[in-house]
Design a protein around this motif. Structure first.
Motif, mmCIF file in Angstrom:
data_model
loop_
_atom_site.group_PDB
_atom_site.id
_atom_site.type_symbol
_atom_site.label_atom_id
_atom_site.label_comp_id
_atom_site.label_asym_id
_atom_site.label_seq_id
_atom_site.Cartn_x
_atom_site.Cartn_y
_atom_site.Cartn_z
ATOM 1 N N PRO A 7 0.776 -1.166 -0.102
ATOM 2 C CA PRO A 7 -0.030 -0.068 -0.025
ATOM 3 C C PRO A 7 0.907 1.344 0.056
ATOM 4 O O PRO A 7 0.236 2.243 -0.543
ATOM 5 N N ARG A 8 2.107 1.261 0.371
ATOM 6 C CA ARG A 8 2.869 2.519 0.612
ATOM 7 C C ARG A 8 3.547 2.708 -0.697
ATOM 8 O O ARG A 8 3.558 4.008 -1.129
ATOM 9 N N PHE A 9 3.691 1.771 -1.653
ATOM 10 C CA PHE A 9 4.361 2.094 -2.898
ATOM 11 C C PHE A 9 3.368 1.803 -4.074
ATOM 12 O O PHE A 9 2.656 1.041 -3.746
ATOM 13 N N CYS A 22 7.250 4.790 -6.864
ATOM 14 C CA CYS A 22 7.030 6.068 -5.967
ATOM 15 C C CYS A 22 6.450 5.607 -4.627
ATOM 16 O O CYS A 22 6.060 4.699 -4.365
ATOM 17 N N ASP A 23 6.700 6.556 -3.672
ATOM 18 C CA ASP A 23 6.608 6.407 -2.204
ATOM 19 C C ASP A 23 5.175 7.323 -2.061
ATOM 20 O O ASP A 23 5.378 8.352 -2.080
ATOM 21 N N SER A 24 4.086 6.686 -1.637
ATOM 22 C CA SER A 24 2.949 7.315 -1.341
ATOM 23 C C SER A 24 2.711 8.130 -0.175
ATOM 24 O O SER A 24 1.884 8.931 0.076
ATOM 25 N N ALA A 25 4.089 7.953 0.736
ATOM 26 C CA ALA A 25 3.959 8.744 2.049
ATOM 27 C C ALA A 25 4.583 9.980 1.802
ATOM 28 O O ALA A 25 4.522 11.122 2.734
ATOM 29 N N VAL A 26 5.182 10.366 0.516
ATOM 30 C CA VAL A 26 5.532 11.485 0.184
ATOM 31 C C VAL A 26 4.608 12.448 -0.667
ATOM 32 O O VAL A 26 4.046 11.828 -1.500
ATOM 33 N N ALA A 31 9.798 16.145 -5.126
ATOM 34 C CA ALA A 31 10.913 14.994 -5.531
ATOM 35 C C ALA A 31 11.262 13.708 -5.154
ATOM 36 O O ALA A 31 11.763 12.795 -5.762
ATOM 37 N N GLU A 32 11.054 13.961 -3.805
ATOM 38 C CA GLU A 32 11.508 12.793 -2.958
ATOM 39 C C GLU A 32 10.264 11.453 -3.230
ATOM 40 O O GLU A 32 10.585 10.441 -2.610
ATOM 41 N N VAL A 33 9.413 12.089 -3.879
ATOM 42 C CA VAL A 33 8.324 10.832 -4.212
ATOM 43 C C VAL A 33 8.873 9.545 -5.103
ATOM 44 O O VAL A 33 8.331 8.308 -4.691
ATOM 45 N N LEU A 66 10.424 -6.953 -4.767
ATOM 46 C CA LEU A 66 10.972 -5.656 -4.938
ATOM 47 C C LEU A 66 10.295 -4.484 -4.077
ATOM 48 O O LEU A 66 10.800 -3.786 -3.297
ATOM 49 N N LEU A 67 8.993 -4.906 -3.859
ATOM 50 C CA LEU A 67 8.291 -3.810 -2.598
ATOM 51 C C LEU A 67 8.787 -4.157 -1.260
ATOM 52 O O LEU A 67 9.124 -3.288 -0.564
#
Length: 96
Positions: A7-9, A22-26, A31-33, A66-67
């Motif tokens: 769920p985070r990625f 991509c990181d959904s926490a960002v 750009a850090e996404v 990978l995740l």
């Protein structure tokens, strides 16, 4: 670390066999996404080239691996708060 990092990625497709991880926490505008660029190789494995949290690349046998690897990568690269080292003081002067 949570058991299911999925769920985070998000994998955003860039082409037939390549994605942006991509990181959904960002925040999306930050750009850090982007955590890594991922490519499916001819042998079926996934190669992630990290762009956040340190350079390098890693190979994974499946998207699930990978995740999980992405979650480990973020955990290893997270800034650690440590107590500052105390400053050494001079011993007091001996009375004369």
């Amino acid at each position: 670390m949570p058991d299911d990092p999925a769920p985070r990625f998000r994998l955003q497709p860039l082409g037939r066999d390549c994605w942006r991880l991509c990181d959904s926490a960002v925040a999306e505008a930050d750009a850090e996404v982007v955590l890594a660029y991922v490519e499916r190789r001819s042998d079926g494995r996934y190669e992630a080239t990290w762009v956040r949290g340190g350079a390098g690349s890693a190979l994974f046998g499946s998207v699930d691996a990978l995740l999980s690897g992405a979650a480990r990568h973020l955990a290893e690269c997270a800034p650690r708060r440590v107590k500052p080292r105390p400053i050494a003081h001079r011993p007091p002067l001996a009375p004369i």
